[in-house]
Design a protein around this motif. Structure first.
Motif, PDB file in Angstrom:
ATOM      1  N   ALA A  92     -55.722  -5.052 -28.070  1.00  0.00           N
ATOM      2  CA  ALA A  92     -57.002  -4.369 -27.930  1.00  0.00           C
ATOM      3  C   ALA A  92     -57.581  -4.009 -29.292  1.00  0.00           C
ATOM      4  N   ARG A  93     -58.860  -4.283 -29.465  1.00  0.00           N
ATOM      5  CA  ARG A  93     -59.608  -3.895 -30.662  1.00  0.00           C
ATOM      6  C   ARG A  93     -60.920  -3.271 -30.210  1.00  0.00           C
ATOM      7  N   PRO A  94     -61.142  -1.950 -30.494  1.00  0.00           N
ATOM      8  CA  PRO A  94     -60.249  -0.995 -31.151  1.00  0.00           C
ATOM      9  C   PRO A  94     -59.095  -0.595 -30.245  1.00  0.00           C
ATOM     10  N   GLY A  95     -58.244   0.272 -30.749  1.00  0.00           N
ATOM     11  CA  GLY A  95     -57.037   0.619 -30.019  1.00  0.00           C
ATOM     12  C   GLY A  95     -57.308   1.450 -28.768  1.00  0.00           C
ATOM     13  N   VAL A  96     -56.378   1.358 -27.828  1.00  0.00           N
ATOM     14  CA  VAL A  96     -56.443   2.124 -26.589  1.00  0.00           C
ATOM     15  C   VAL A  96     -55.559   3.363 -26.738  1.00  0.00           C
ATOM     16  N   LEU A  97     -56.144   4.531 -26.556  1.00  0.00           N
ATOM     17  CA  LEU A  97     -55.424   5.797 -26.647  1.00  0.00           C
ATOM     18  C   LEU A  97     -55.327   6.414 -25.257  1.00  0.00           C
ATOM     19  N   TRP A  98     -54.241   7.147 -25.032  1.00  0.00           N
ATOM     20  CA  TRP A  98     -54.088   7.753 -23.717  1.00  0.00           C
ATOM     21  C   TRP A  98     -53.251   9.015 -23.784  1.00  0.00           C
ATOM     22  N   SER A  99     -53.466   9.871 -22.807  1.00  0.00           N
ATOM     23  CA  SER A  99     -52.673  11.091 -22.673  1.00  0.00           C
ATOM     24  C   SER A  99     -52.634  11.450 -21.198  1.00  0.00           C
ATOM     25  N   VAL A 100     -51.706  12.328 -20.844  1.00  0.00           N
ATOM     26  CA  VAL A 100     -51.553  12.738 -19.454  1.00  0.00           C
ATOM     27  C   VAL A 100     -51.547  14.257 -19.372  1.00  0.00           C
ATOM     28  N   ASN A 101     -51.836  14.761 -18.180  1.00  0.00           N
ATOM     29  CA  ASN A 101     -51.875  16.216 -18.019  1.00  0.00           C
ATOM     30  C   ASN A 101     -50.575  16.785 -17.498  1.00  0.00           C
ATOM     31  N   SER A 102     -49.611  15.909 -17.135  1.00  0.00           N
ATOM     32  CA  SER A 102     -48.375  16.396 -16.525  1.00  0.00           C
ATOM     33  C   SER A 102     -47.322  15.299 -16.544  1.00  0.00           C
ATOM     34  N   GLU A 124     -45.194  15.437 -13.953  1.00  0.00           N
ATOM     35  CA  GLU A 124     -44.949  15.386 -12.516  1.00  0.00           C
ATOM     36  C   GLU A 124     -46.187  14.877 -11.794  1.00  0.00           C
ATOM     37  N   LEU A 125     -45.957  14.163 -10.708  1.00  0.00           N
ATOM     38  CA  LEU A 125     -47.061  13.672  -9.890  1.00  0.00           C
ATOM     39  C   LEU A 125     -47.767  14.829  -9.184  1.00  0.00           C
ATOM     40  N   PRO A 126     -49.076  14.755  -9.010  1.00  0.00           N
ATOM     41  CA  PRO A 126     -49.981  13.704  -9.491  1.00  0.00           C
ATOM     42  C   PRO A 126     -50.247  13.833 -10.990  1.00  0.00           C
ATOM     43  N   ILE A 127     -50.405  12.707 -11.650  1.00  0.00           N
ATOM     44  CA  ILE A 127     -50.638  12.668 -13.090  1.00  0.00           C
ATOM     45  C   ILE A 127     -52.024  12.105 -13.354  1.00  0.00           C
ATOM     46  N   MET A 128     -52.847  12.867 -14.064  1.00  0.00           N
ATOM     47  CA  MET A 128     -54.143  12.360 -14.496  1.00  0.00           C
ATOM     48  C   MET A 128     -53.983  11.743 -15.881  1.00  0.00           C
ATOM     49  N   VAL A 129     -54.388  10.501 -16.028  1.00  0.00           N
ATOM     50  CA  VAL A 129     -54.274   9.770 -17.285  1.00  0.00           C
ATOM     51  C   VAL A 129     -55.665   9.641 -17.895  1.00  0.00           C
ATOM     52  N   SER A 130     -55.857  10.221 -19.064  1.00  0.00           N
ATOM     53  CA  SER A 130     -57.127  10.116 -19.785  1.00  0.00           C
ATOM     54  C   SER A 130     -57.042   8.951 -20.757  1.00  0.00           C
ATOM     55  N   VAL A 131     -58.035   8.070 -20.720  1.00  0.00           N
ATOM     56  CA  VAL A 131     -58.010   6.837 -21.505  1.00  0.00           C
ATOM     57  C   VAL A 131     -59.211   6.792 -22.438  1.00  0.00           C
ATOM     58  N   LYS A 132     -58.948   6.438 -23.689  1.00  0.00           N
ATOM     59  CA  LYS A 132     -60.002   6.245 -24.680  1.00  0.00           C
ATOM     60  C   LYS A 132     -59.857   4.872 -25.317  1.00  0.00           C
ATOM     61  N   VAL A 133     -60.984   4.300 -25.723  1.00  0.00           N
ATOM     62  CA  VAL A 133     -60.993   3.133 -26.607  1.00  0.00           C
ATOM     63  C   VAL A 133     -61.613   3.608 -27.910  1.00  0.00           C
ATOM     64  N   GLY A 134     -60.796   3.681 -28.971  1.00  0.00           N
ATOM     65  CA  GLY A 134     -61.254   4.349 -30.176  1.00  0.00           C
ATOM     66  C   GLY A 134     -61.497   5.813 -29.847  1.00  0.00           C
ATOM     67  N   GLU A 135     -62.716   6.291 -30.104  1.00  0.00           N
ATOM     68  CA  GLU A 135     -63.067   7.674 -29.798  1.00  0.00           C
ATOM     69  C   GLU A 135     -63.860   7.796 -28.505  1.00  0.00           C
ATOM     70  N   GLU A 136     -64.101   6.676 -27.800  1.00  0.00           N
ATOM     71  CA  GLU A 136     -64.910   6.696 -26.591  1.00  0.00           C
ATOM     72  C   GLU A 136     -64.042   6.871 -25.354  1.00  0.00           C
ATOM     73  N   SER A 137     -64.328   7.902 -24.571  1.00  0.00           N
ATOM     74  CA  SER A 137     -63.628   8.108 -23.314  1.00  0.00           C
ATOM     75  C   SER A 137     -64.133   7.093 -22.302  1.00  0.00           C
ATOM     76  N   VAL A 138     -63.190   6.388 -21.662  1.00  0.00           N
ATOM     77  CA  VAL A 138     -63.592   5.349 -20.718  1.00  0.00           C
ATOM     78  C   VAL A 138     -63.063   5.587 -19.307  1.00  0.00           C
ATOM     79  N   GLY A 139     -62.246   6.591 -19.090  1.00  0.00           N
ATOM     80  CA  GLY A 139     -61.785   6.800 -17.729  1.00  0.00           C
ATOM     81  C   GLY A 139     -60.746   7.880 -17.590  1.00  0.00           C
ATOM     82  N   HIS A 140     -60.633   8.422 -16.378  1.00  0.00           N
ATOM     83  CA  HIS A 140     -59.594   9.367 -15.997  1.00  0.00           C
ATOM     84  C   HIS A 140     -58.968   8.811 -14.725  1.00  0.00           C
TER      85      HIS A 140
END
Length: 325
Positions: A36-46, A48-64
């Motif tokens: 991926a160009r630019p890089g894909v960044l991600w983080s989670v809120n937990s 334990e399930l359910p887990i919300m995954v926040s996804v960015k491409v560079g500095e742009e948020s693209v999904g939860h």
């Protein structure tokens, strides 16, 4: 743009403890983000399930995307498909791409595993092993250095610097290894690349006093030498850490804002009294309330949002009062 996905998981299969959801997410994002160009960044809120995954491409948020439900394998496959759907319009390519057709691979269940399969049917690998399946690098490979670096790291081989270049129509690499690393294992991992290996000396700690100079105060420094060092600087007031902080000491840079610090240089934390840090010989080095500077770098301790972050310091400087303050 924002997308929400609900998928599912279970932690126990066939009477055995299954892989945790974060294990699958780490492997999935490692494969999807490699090209991926630019890089894909991600983080989670937990964890334990359910887990919300926040996804960015560079500095742009693209999904939860939300990971939750009864079957782990099927869930991750569905998650992968939706993640690819979210990323494709931003990256303008499908990831991870088939090396033969450049089409995005499809995640499919295979008993208790998940595999990437080319829609054309002539390429496949387990999730988490995409880079391994691409080895060795082709003559036009742009990612040969990170491919080799990750290959060594996955095998637990310790290196300090690494260079990969094309020479006379072939890939060659120059690697600086840390003491005790098995050079035979490194050559085996690097094959068929021709490897030129060098060793660094062992890392060691020094304590030095510095006179300072024009515009700078004198200071004493406790430093780890002979190892790669990050170049960030943390400045503030040193404070004793509580046991639950999980670090060597705290540095307060602004009122009420304290960063947890882990010191790589050889030292001891003094449990009581004014002194907080003893040097390698057991002599007092830094006290609660000292003005300090730390050379190093910061990194989150995990993918989980809200988990504590730490500053990893290779050097601790204690600034001396000059009498002019």
């Amino acid at each position: 743009m924002s997308t929400t996905l609900v998928v599912c998981s279970e932690l126990v299969q066939n009477g055995a403890v299954a892989r945790q959801p974060l294990d699958w997410l780490e492997d999935l994002f490692a494969d999807i983000g490699f090209r991926a160009r630019p890089g894909v960044l991600w983080s989670v809120n937990s964890r334990e399930l359910p887990i919300m995954v926040s996804v960015k491409v560079g500095e742009e948020s693209v999904g939860h995307l939300v990971l939750d439900g009864p079957d782990l394998i099927d869930s991750v496959c569905s998650f992968a498909a939706e993640l690819q759907h979210v990323l494709q319009p931003v990256l303008q390519v499908g990831v991870p791409p088939c090396p033969s057709h450049s089409r995005a691979l499809v995640a499919r269940s295979a008993l208790d595993l998940i595999e990437w399969q080319c829609p054309e049917g002539d390429f496949g690998c387990a999730v988490g092993e995409y880079q391994e399946a691409l080895w060795p690098p082709g003559p036009d490979e742009r990612d040969a250095p990170p491919m080799l670096a990750n290959r060594l790291s996955r095998r637990g081989l310790r290196w300090s610097t690494l260079e990969v270049t094309r020479k006379d129509g072939a890939w060659v690499t120059k690697i600086t290894l840390q003491p005790g690393t098995d050079d035979g294992a490194v050559r085996g991992a690097a094959a068929p690349l021709l490897a030129e290996l060098h060793y660094t000396g062992p890392a060691y700690t020094v304590r030095e006093d510095h006179a300072g100079g024009r515009g700078s105060a004198p200071y004493r420094a406790l430093s780890l030498l002979g190892t790669p060092r990050l170049g960030a600087l943390l400045m503030g007031t040193l404070h004793r850490a509580a046991e639950e902080d999980g670090c060597d000491f705290l540095v307060e840079g602004a009122p009420g804002h304290r960063m947890r610090v882990r010191l790589a240089a050889e030292h001891t934390v003094c449990a009581v009294g004014e002194c907080v840090i003893l040097d390698a010989s057991g002599e007092p080095f830094a006290n609660d309330g000292d003005s300090v500077e730390c050379g190093g770098g910061g990194a989150p301790s995990s993918r989980v949002e809200g988990d504590p972050a730490y500053f990893y310091a290779w050097e601790l400087r204690v600034l001396q009062k000059t009498g002019l303050e």
